[in-house]
Design a protein around this motif. Structure first.
Motif, short mmCIF file in Angstrom:
data_model
loop_
_atom_site.label_atom_id
_atom_site.label_comp_id
_atom_site.label_asym_id
_atom_site.label_seq_id
_atom_site.Cartn_x
_atom_site.Cartn_y
_atom_site.Cartn_z
N ILE A 27 10.08 -12.95 -16.72
CA ILE A 27 11.10 -13.90 -16.68
C ILE A 27 12.35 -13.82 -15.68
O ILE A 27 12.67 -14.87 -14.97
N LYS A 28 12.74 -12.73 -15.70
CA LYS A 28 13.71 -12.39 -14.42
C LYS A 28 13.07 -12.74 -12.97
O LYS A 28 13.91 -12.97 -12.33
N SER A 29 11.97 -12.61 -13.12
CA SER A 29 11.09 -12.85 -11.52
C SER A 29 11.01 -14.25 -11.45
O SER A 29 10.13 -14.85 -10.54
N ALA A 189 -1.20 -4.06 -5.91
CA ALA A 189 -1.18 -2.46 -6.35
C ALA A 189 -1.40 -1.58 -5.09
O ALA A 189 -0.88 -0.80 -5.03
N GLY A 190 -2.29 -2.38 -4.06
CA GLY A 190 -2.51 -1.46 -3.09
C GLY A 190 -1.35 -1.38 -2.21
O GLY A 190 -1.34 -0.07 -1.63
N TYR A 191 -0.23 -1.98 -2.11
CA TYR A 191 1.02 -1.84 -1.66
C TYR A 191 1.42 -0.64 -2.06
O TYR A 191 2.48 0.27 -1.12
N ARG A 192 1.30 -0.24 -3.18
CA ARG A 192 1.74 1.16 -3.85
C ARG A 192 1.14 2.28 -3.67
O ARG A 192 1.14 3.38 -4.17
N LYS A 193 -0.31 1.97 -3.05
CA LYS A 193 -1.27 3.22 -2.82
C LYS A 193 -1.19 3.65 -1.37
O LYS A 193 -0.82 2.93 -0.35
N PRO A 194 -1.83 4.69 -1.30
CA PRO A 194 -2.09 5.23 0.25
C PRO A 194 -2.40 4.03 1.20
O PRO A 194 -2.07 3.98 2.44
N ILE A 195 -3.41 3.23 0.92
CA ILE A 195 -3.77 2.15 2.01
C ILE A 195 -2.69 1.03 2.27
O ILE A 195 -2.56 0.67 3.56
N GLY A 196 -1.69 0.89 1.45
CA GLY A 196 -0.40 0.22 1.94
C GLY A 196 -0.65 -1.16 2.40
O GLY A 196 0.06 -1.75 2.95
N LYS A 223 3.94 -0.29 -15.18
CA LYS A 223 5.38 0.01 -15.37
C LYS A 223 6.13 -1.38 -15.37
O LYS A 223 5.80 -2.09 -14.43
N PRO A 224 7.04 -1.57 -16.08
CA PRO A 224 7.77 -2.88 -16.07
C PRO A 224 8.37 -3.10 -14.65
O PRO A 224 8.40 -4.24 -14.33
N GLU A 225 9.00 -1.91 -14.33
CA GLU A 225 9.66 -2.24 -12.93
C GLU A 225 8.54 -2.76 -11.80
O GLU A 225 9.12 -3.03 -10.53
N GLN A 226 7.32 -2.77 -12.08
CA GLN A 226 6.42 -2.79 -11.04
C GLN A 226 6.08 -4.48 -11.30
O GLN A 226 5.50 -5.01 -10.14
N VAL A 227 6.48 -5.13 -12.08
CA VAL A 227 6.17 -6.54 -12.29
C VAL A 227 6.98 -7.24 -11.08
O VAL A 227 8.04 -7.27 -10.83
N ASN A 228 6.00 -8.18 -10.29
CA ASN A 228 6.48 -8.90 -9.43
C ASN A 228 6.75 -8.35 -7.89
O ASN A 228 7.60 -8.78 -6.99
N LEU A 229 6.75 -7.03 -7.95
CA LEU A 229 7.00 -6.32 -6.56
C LEU A 229 6.07 -6.91 -5.53
O LEU A 229 4.93 -7.34 -5.86
#
Length: 259
Positions: A27-29, A189-196, A223-229
């Motif tokens: 919602i915040k996003s 999610a790939g942005y958060r992994k080694p592949i970037g 994790k909630p903080e990963q929403v909309n990253l």
């Protein structure tokens, strides 16, 4: 992301935070449509998924949240289902949900995206495992069990890249996805992994666009903080390729929303 369809709950045993916390983050996003698609149960690799006895609670909890937040955001119910022959269960495939995401996390029983088992890459022919991976994605699409393709090129997660051309390796899988009328998720999610980088790569997304394969967006949040990253990056990529609308599902029926 105006639509965000692939998110998890603690029932999968490797996510944190309550359903409400994920929704509040969405919602915040300014997300308009937010979906939970937690790891569906099966009789393989039970450590990283809910049990069959958790299905009713999971579905009830998401539907209760749908009602609670109906004036603020549309909540959808789904499952992420592992494509693994002889292990998919009818209780999942026939569940009364909005959509099913089909994902490949295993090659010959090897959880190739799990850091616990990363050592096996040293003993594998990288071209061959990429071929096996995309053959599994192709076979998954041909079942026509699923609505959305999960993280199309997940096999790149740890940056063990093939010598062969990736578009060539993925060609038959993309054709099968098109023929099955599936939607391709743009998974950050790939942005958060080694592949970037996201799943799929820009190269493969261009191939999907040529085939007129529709897309949707996914945080794949654990994790909630990963929403909309990485929202800006993924939306910009989609627009750069030429996409202007994304898909979502209600009761297994596809709809579209401009972004």
């Amino acid at each position: 992301m105006v639509v965000d369809l692939h998110n998890h709950t603690p029932l999968c045993n490797h996510a944190q935070g309550s359903i409400d916390q994920y929704i509040e983050a969405a919602i915040k996003s300014d997300t308009k449509i937010f979906g939970f698609a937690d790891h569906a149960p099966m009789d393989f690799d039970p450590t990283y998924r809910m049990g069959f006895n958790d299905m009713a609670m999971y579905e009830a909890d998401v539907l209760a949240a749908k009602e609670k937040y109906q004036d603020k955001i549309k909540i959808l119910l789904g499952y992420e289902v592992d494509y693994l022959q002889n292990h998919m269960d009818e209780r999942v495939l026939s569940a009364k949900v909005d959509y099913l995401i089909g994902s490949v996390h295993f090659i010959d029983g090897w959880g190739f995206d799990n850091p616990e088992f990363i050592g096996r890459y040293e003993h594998e022919n990288i071209d061959e495992i990429w071929e096996k991976y995309f053959k599994a994605v192709e076979d998954m699409a041909k079942t026509k069990f699923f609505d959305i393709v999960g993280h199309l090129d997940l096999i790149k997660v740890f940056k063990f890249m093939p010598n062969k051309n990736i578009s060539t390796l993925a060609k038959n899988a993309l054709i099968a996805i098109k023929e099955a009328d599936m939607t391709l998720e743009l998974n950050v999610a790939g942005y958060r992994k080694p592949i970037g980088e996201p799943y799929p790569s820009k190269e493969l997304l261009q191939e999907a666009y040529k085939l007129n394969i529709p897309i949707t967006f996914s945080s794949d949040a654990h994790k909630p903080e990963q929403v909309n990253l990485f929202n800006n990056e993924i939306v910009q990529l989609a627009r750069e390729i030429g996409y202007t609308e994304c898909a979502y599902y209600e009761k297994r029926k596809r709809k579209f929303l401009k972004f």
